[in-house]
Scaffold this active site. Structure first.
Site, mmCIF file in Angstrom:
data_model
loop_
_atom_site.group_PDB
_atom_site.id
_atom_site.type_symbol
_atom_site.label_atom_id
_atom_site.label_comp_id
_atom_site.label_asym_id
_atom_site.label_seq_id
_atom_site.Cartn_x
_atom_site.Cartn_y
_atom_site.Cartn_z
ATOM 1 N N GLN A 12 6.090 -3.499 10.284
ATOM 2 C CA GLN A 12 6.135 -4.688 9.359
ATOM 3 C C GLN A 12 7.662 -4.417 8.809
ATOM 4 O OE1 GLN A 12 2.862 -3.666 7.000
ATOM 5 N NE2 GLN A 12 2.301 -5.635 6.696
ATOM 6 N N ASP B 283 3.148 -12.797 -1.506
ATOM 7 C CA ASP B 283 2.753 -11.479 -1.308
ATOM 8 C C ASP B 283 3.902 -10.546 -1.560
ATOM 9 O OD1 ASP B 283 0.999 -9.232 -0.024
ATOM 10 O OD2 ASP B 283 2.615 -9.352 1.237
ATOM 11 N N GLU C 215 2.259 -11.845 -6.584
ATOM 12 C CA GLU C 215 1.652 -10.288 -6.524
ATOM 13 C C GLU C 215 2.834 -9.511 -6.481
ATOM 14 O OE1 GLU C 215 -0.494 -7.130 -3.755
ATOM 15 O OE2 GLU C 215 1.229 -8.156 -3.169
HETATM 16 C C1 GLC Z 1 0.108 -6.760 -0.386
HETATM 17 C C2 GLC Z 1 -1.364 -7.061 0.171
HETATM 18 C C3 GLC Z 1 -1.880 -6.025 1.013
HETATM 19 C C4 GLC Z 1 -0.682 -5.725 2.141
HETATM 20 C C5 GLC Z 1 0.697 -5.521 1.649
HETATM 21 C C6 GLC Z 1 1.834 -5.815 2.693
HETATM 22 O O1 GLC Z 1 -0.047 -5.653 -1.219
HETATM 23 O O2 GLC Z 1 -2.292 -7.320 -0.831
HETATM 24 O O3 GLC Z 1 -3.049 -6.183 1.727
HETATM 25 O O4 GLC Z 1 -1.112 -4.790 2.882
HETATM 26 O O5 GLC Z 1 0.990 -6.609 0.754
HETATM 27 O O6 GLC Z 1 1.714 -7.127 3.163
#
Ligand code: GLC
Length: 546
Positions: free
Chosen positions: A171, A203, A245
């Site tokens: 990622q 996110d 988040e």
């Molecule tokens: C956030 C999501 C998690 C994901 C991470 C990376 O924390 O809740 O599931 O792995 O982001 O995108």
């Protein structure tokens, strides 16, 4: 105070779900949008106001969809854009909102931007990502996926350079210093908002920018970009929301509300583990501590509070000593631990003890913020700690006790994940159909609490204040507080301990304590409320002039 024209999210019950796990309409073993659409009546009946969908984009699924390969599509397992539109239409017809995950920080390495970027320094996508000749830059940034990653840099053979990633190496982080990236993200937001969604759960937002000498979290540049995203939405899609988040301390999350010009909502991460801590220690102190640390937030913004979600129960926001204690208490087996957290669901964490689970819901529905329920937790679903990563809390929804828990018509070995098989939690023991038919079920209780909660706006936005019960004891197992606005005053009494507790509470004269819900005994006389709370018992009252 909630007024008629108040924004909907101030007093809303959210439901978080994974499309793949919810209901499989085409029998291929994977839940899909068409399946979810057929289950909207269930969610409406439960009293859900808003559905939060985990990522549904095309993805190699190495981070369950948070690794996006194409921001403009739907993963073929889940259906098509047409299915998505039909789902939105049906949700809206039932007066439910839909928010989706917007992953700003990174893409999958399979995204064509990254595939291009690797090709060479002259490629137009090169600067979409963060590259370096060595792996020493930004050394103060912590590693988040501690169990799998040992650096935030990975070497790319093709590019002959290192690339930056805060999560899995698959990622790569996007480079927000590049105006093209900033613009692309607004276009992506536009695309989904035009399809009619009601907002985004954004996110991993603390990590958008990197600056040497900092921990690369919560930087001013990051806030500036998020404000730009908000202003873009306000201008073009007024009324749509942004939910933040940021797994950070309350004072840091406070910044994400801006002056009411950044996020509409933010998850309250530090509160969550303290609910478990308070229950296991039979002590209100962890809750008092976190409430004291919780700053006030701008008008028309709201906390989002939760008991569990799709990730490990994160222990990032507790001290090292508390983390060790939480692991000992709630994750005695090594398999239960993951990164800085615990990969278990609500019911198993609370020993499948109905009284504790109900009390946890009582806290969820009465502490300040809009509650989010994680799919399956309303029936007390179990988990499977033997599955990799966080998959054990993402197993198929248990609808009934028929084949594949009523989730799918596919052969069992074709399901995307096995059904929960641990004793006490099998689909034969825990399922929606049984609980719908049983007025005494957890599902029935959760549904009743949702209904009550929504009829009591003071629980959503009223002032919060602790109250003292007598005799005072320390540690104090009683979580007693008022929620109050200029229309309503609510008293909440909860026993965090496994023992029956008797106490008194001074009452205001000329006030009647009207019982709203609860499972314990009380008596009001002579200016006092005498209460006997059952083990893990609770009582909610509305105070009315007599
Ligand atoms: C956030 C999501 C998690 C994901 C991470 C990376 O924390 O809740 O599931 O792995 O982001 O995108």
């Amino acid at each position: 105070m909630i007024k008629d024209e108040s924004p909907w999210y101030l007093n809303a019950v959210f439901y978080e779900l994974n499309v793949r796990a919810f209901f499989d309409a085409n029998g291929d073993g994977h839940g899909d949008l068409a399946g979810l659409t057929t289950k909207l009546d269930y969610l409406q009946n439960l009293g859900v106001d808003a559905i939060w969908l985990l990522p549904i984009y095309p993805s190699p699924l190495l981070d369950d969809g948070y690794d996006i390969a194409d921001y403009y599509g739907i993963h073929p397992d889940y259906g098509s854009l047409e299915d998505f539109k039909a789902f939105i239409k049906e949700a809206h017809r039932r007066k439910m909102k839909v928010i989706t995950d917007l992953v700003l920080n990174h893409t999958s390495d399979q995204h064509h931007w990254f595939q291009e970027a690797r090709q060479g320094p002259d490629n137009p996508y090169r600067d979409y990502y963060v590259w370096s000749d060595d792996d020493q830059k930004y050394a103060s940034a912590r590693i988040i996926f501690l169990d799998t990653e040992d650096s935030n840099w990975s070497w790319d053979e093709r590019a002959g350079r290192y690339y930056w990633h805060r999560f899995y190496a698959s990622q790569p982080d996007l480079n927000y210093d590049n105006p093209d990236v900033r613009r692309e993200m607004l276009e992506i937001a536009r695309f989904w908002l035009e399809l009619g969604i009601d907002g985004f759960r954004a996110d991993a937002v603390p990590y958008l920018f990197e600056r040497e000498g900092t921990n690369c979290e919560n930087l001013p540049e990051t806030h500036a970009y998020l404000k730009a995203l908000r202003s873009f939405m306000d201008q073009n899609f007024p009324g749509r929301i942004l939910l933040c988040e940021a797994n950070q301390w309350p004072a840091d999350v406070r910044e994400y509300f801006g002056e009411g010009d950044e996020f509409h909502m933010g998850f309250h991460f530090p509160l969550m583990p303290r609910i478990y801590m308070a229950l296991r220690r039979s002590d209100v102190a962890p809750l008092e501590w976190v409430m004291e640390k919780t700053p006030s937030i701008p008008e028309n913004t709201q906390w989002c509070i939760f008991l569990r979600n799709h990730d490990e129960l994160t222990l990032e926001m507790v001290t090292e000593a508390d983390r060790q204690w939480m692991w000992e208490q709630f994750a005695p087996q090594p398999r239960m631990r993951l990164n800085l957290g615990i990969r278990r669901r609500l019911a198993p964490l609370l020993d499948n003890d109905r009284r504790q689970i109900e009390l946890a819901y009582s806290l969820l529905f009465t502490l300040p913020g809009s509650p989010i329920i994680y799919y399956g937790d309303e029936i007390g679903m179990g988990d499977d700690i033997n599955l990799p990563d966080r998959n054990g809390v993402r197993t198929p929804m248990q609808w009934d006790d028929s084949h594949a828990a009523g989730f799918s018509g596919a052969p069992l070995d074709a399901l995307y994940a096995p059904l929960v098989s641990s004793p006490g939690f099998t689909p034969q023991e825990i399922n929606v159909a049984d609980q719908l038919a049983d007025p005494g079920s957890l599902l029935a209780t959760v549904k009743a609490m949702i209904k009550l909660r929504k009829s009591l706006p003071a629980l959503a936005t009223g002032e919060f204040s602790w109250t003292v019960t007598e005799p005072e004891i320390s540690p104090n197992p009683i979580a007693a507080y008022y929620r109050e606005d200029d229309q309503q005053k609510i008293l909440i009494l909860q026993n965090l301990s496994p023992d029956r507790r008797s106490f008194n509470l001074k009452t205001t004269t000329n006030t009647t304590y009207g019982l709203l819900t609860g499972n314990s005994k009380f008596n009001q006389s002579n200016g006092e409320l005498t209460v006997e709370l059952e083990p893990y018992g609770y009582l909610w009252f509305e105070l009315k002039p007599s």
